[in-house]
Structure formats: C-alpha cells, structure tokens
Design an enzyme around this catalytic site. Structure first.
Site, PDB file in Angstrom:
ATOM      1  N   ASP A  34       0.831  -1.213   0.000  1.00  0.00           N
ATOM      2  CA  ASP A  34       0.000   0.000   0.000  1.00  0.00           C
ATOM      3  C   ASP A  34       0.859   1.254   0.000  1.00  0.00           C
ATOM      4  O   ASP A  34       1.332   1.696   1.048  1.00  0.00           O
ATOM      5  CB  ASP A  34      -0.923   0.000   1.225  1.00  0.00           C
ATOM      6  CG  ASP A  34      -2.115  -0.920   1.027  1.00  0.00           C
ATOM      7  OD1 ASP A  34      -2.765  -0.817  -0.035  1.00  0.00           O
ATOM      8  OD2 ASP A  34      -2.391  -1.733   1.921  1.00  0.00           O
ATOM      9  N   ASP A 179     -10.680  -4.481  -1.592  1.00  0.00           N
ATOM     10  CA  ASP A 179      -9.657  -4.061  -0.636  1.00  0.00           C
ATOM     11  C   ASP A 179     -10.226  -3.142   0.435  1.00  0.00           C
ATOM     12  O   ASP A 179     -10.742  -2.070   0.131  1.00  0.00           O
ATOM     13  CB  ASP A 179      -8.541  -3.336  -1.426  1.00  0.00           C
ATOM     14  CG  ASP A 179      -7.394  -2.879  -0.552  1.00  0.00           C
ATOM     15  OD1 ASP A 179      -7.329  -3.265   0.627  1.00  0.00           O
ATOM     16  OD2 ASP A 179      -6.542  -2.127  -1.077  1.00  0.00           O
TER      17      ASP A 179
HETATM   18  C1  DX5 Z   1      -6.393   1.041   2.573  1.00  0.00           C
HETATM   19  C2  DX5 Z   1      -5.476   0.011   1.927  1.00  0.00           C
HETATM   20  C3  DX5 Z   1      -5.850  -1.409   2.243  1.00  0.00           C
HETATM   21  C4  DX5 Z   1      -5.973  -1.715   3.697  1.00  0.00           C
HETATM   22  C5  DX5 Z   1      -6.171  -3.173   3.993  1.00  0.00           C
HETATM   23  O1  DX5 Z   1      -6.056   2.292   2.130  1.00  0.00           O
HETATM   24  O2  DX5 Z   1      -5.489   0.135   0.537  1.00  0.00           O
HETATM   25  O3  DX5 Z   1      -4.997  -2.296   1.560  1.00  0.00           O
HETATM   26  O4  DX5 Z   1      -4.929  -1.214   4.428  1.00  0.00           O
HETATM   27  O5  DX5 Z   1      -6.175  -3.337   5.359  1.00  0.00           O
HETATM   28  P1  DX5 Z   1      -7.436  -3.876   6.175  1.00  0.00           P
HETATM   29  O6  DX5 Z   1      -7.655  -5.263   5.707  1.00  0.00           O
HETATM   30  O7  DX5 Z   1      -6.963  -3.789   7.584  1.00  0.00           O
HETATM   31  O8  DX5 Z   1      -8.587  -2.965   5.890  1.00  0.00           O
HETATM   32 ZN    ZN Z   2      -4.558  -1.540  -0.722  1.00  0.00          ZN
END
Ligand code: DX5
Ligand code: ZN
Length: 220
Positions: A34, A179
């Site tokens: 990310d 996501d």
């Molecule tokens: C949010 C990100 C995601 C997120 C996933 O901006 O793109 O990839 O961090 O994490 P969880 O599963 O904790 O929501």
């Molecule tokens: Zn992401």
C-alpha cells in the site's frame, strides 16, 4: 479461483522480515504493498513500502501486488519497476483525462507488469468500463483509502456485482480485487458477488494462525 493478497500496511518494522517469511509459509498468493504519498491520502508510506518491498524481494519469490494511492502516478510506477511486481494498480481519480490513463496502462505493460485500476467507494464503476479491454484487474475499494483496520462499506459490494455482470455479458476476462475491511465474516458475500482477489490486512496480521486464516478466506 479465489486468491488472497495480504496487505502489509500495518506490519511493524521490528518484526517485518519474520512476518513476511511467515506469510509466505502460510501461502499468501501475493504481498499487497500500500503506497501512500501524503497527498492523494493523508498518510505517507513511500519510504516504508520501498523498504518492505526490498525486504520481501530478498526472502521471497511471491508476487508483489502494488497499490498506488498517489497523485504523481508516473514517478511511483518508476520507483516500483525495479522490484518486478506482478501487478501495479493506480487510482482513476487523480488521472486528469483518458489520454493519461491510457499512457499509464501502456507504460506499465511495456515493463511486463500487469495493470490494475482502482476506484474509491464514491467513484462509479461505469467510469472504468472503457478501460476494461486494456487492463488485467479492477480494484474496488471497500473502504476509503488511507488506512487499515476500517469497516467495510456494504454499498461497495453492489459495484462488484455490477462489474461481474458487465464482464460476463461482454466476455471480458479480468480480475476483480476488493480491498479494505475484509474478514472471514464478509468474504463470502464478496466472493459471491464476483471478487476473485481478496486483499486483507488486519484480519490476517492480527490472527493467531496465518495459514488457517488465509485458507478460510479462500473457501466458501
Ligand atoms: C487502505 C489500503 C488497504 C488496507 C487493507 O487504504 O489500501 O490495503 O490497508 O487493510 P485492512 O484489511 O486492515 O482494511
Ligand atoms: Zn490496498
């Protein structure tokens, strides 16, 4: 087939390498990176994610799934090419026009990397239709991008269904990735709606047994 892409956003530096190794052993299909620039979203993970991508590359051959939450897409694509990721996904929202979108698609492909386009919860899925024949993946954000550990926004699931119907009708072969806030309670609904790559951060990283969680995530 359903695949799991583990987001390493919330991984602490101290235990990063050990954790990456454990995720590989637990058979995550991808490492989800990310990348945040402090502009498109508030947080800036530019350096941390470069460090993590480096660390992963040293110990693993698993594919990198790079999610660029950035305004200056070109610069960030360039900074990930050396890692030879499997997928680079950029957001539609910062793109000024169609020309720009097509240029990024072409540039990523020229580097033998699959192309994904991501949309935020308030962006319409129809806005992506014209690009579908040229890309490999659509990433439907199920939370507002910016941080991990949020709750999934239920309304986003209908976009998955809509896209799945559209690609079926038009015979388009494309991955649908979701996501944000994905866990063992809501994964079934997402898979049934048509998602085939589930990104999960907290629900995997905070679980006791990565292997079991990843396995359960894929099975319905
Ligand atoms: C949010 C990100 C995601 C997120 C996933 O901006 O793109 O990839 O961090 O994490 P969880 O599963 O904790 O929501
Ligand atoms: Zn992401």
């Amino acid at each position: 087939m359903v695949e799991v892409s583990t987001s390493i956003l919330s991984v602490k530096k101290e235990d990063a390498i050990k954790l990456f190794y454990n995720l590989e052993t637990a058979k995550t299909d991808y490492f989800h990176i990310d990348v945040m620039d402090g502009k498109f979203v508030e947080r800036n993970t530019t350096e941390l994610m470069q460090e993590y991508a480096n660390g992963i590359k040293q110990i693993s051959n698993l594919p990198l799934d790079v999610h660029l939450m950035v305004e200056d897409i070109q610069t960030y694509i360039n900074s990930y090419i050396p890692f030879e990721p499997n997928i680079i996904t950029f957001h539609l929202e910062p793109c000024k026009n169609k020309q720009m979108v097509l240029e990024y698609i072409k540039y990523i492909k020229e580097n033998n990397i699959k192309v994904g386009i991501a949309i935020k919860p308030n962006t319409r899925i129809e806005d992506l239709y014209e690009y579908l024949p040229f890309i490999h993946l659509v990433l439907i954000m199920t939370v507002e991008p910016g941080k991990g550990g949020q709750k999934l926004i239920p309304e986003t699931i209908s976009k998955v269904r809509k896209l799945k119907d559209y690609i079926n009708k038009n015979n388009i072969d494309i991955d649908i990735e979701v996501d944000g806030g994905i866990n063992l309670e809501n994964k079934e609904e997402l898979i049934n709606a048509g998602a085939n790559i589930l990104v999960a951060g907290s629900s995997i990283i905070n679980s006791q047994d990565f292997k079991q969680t990843i396995e359960k995530m894929k099975n319905i």
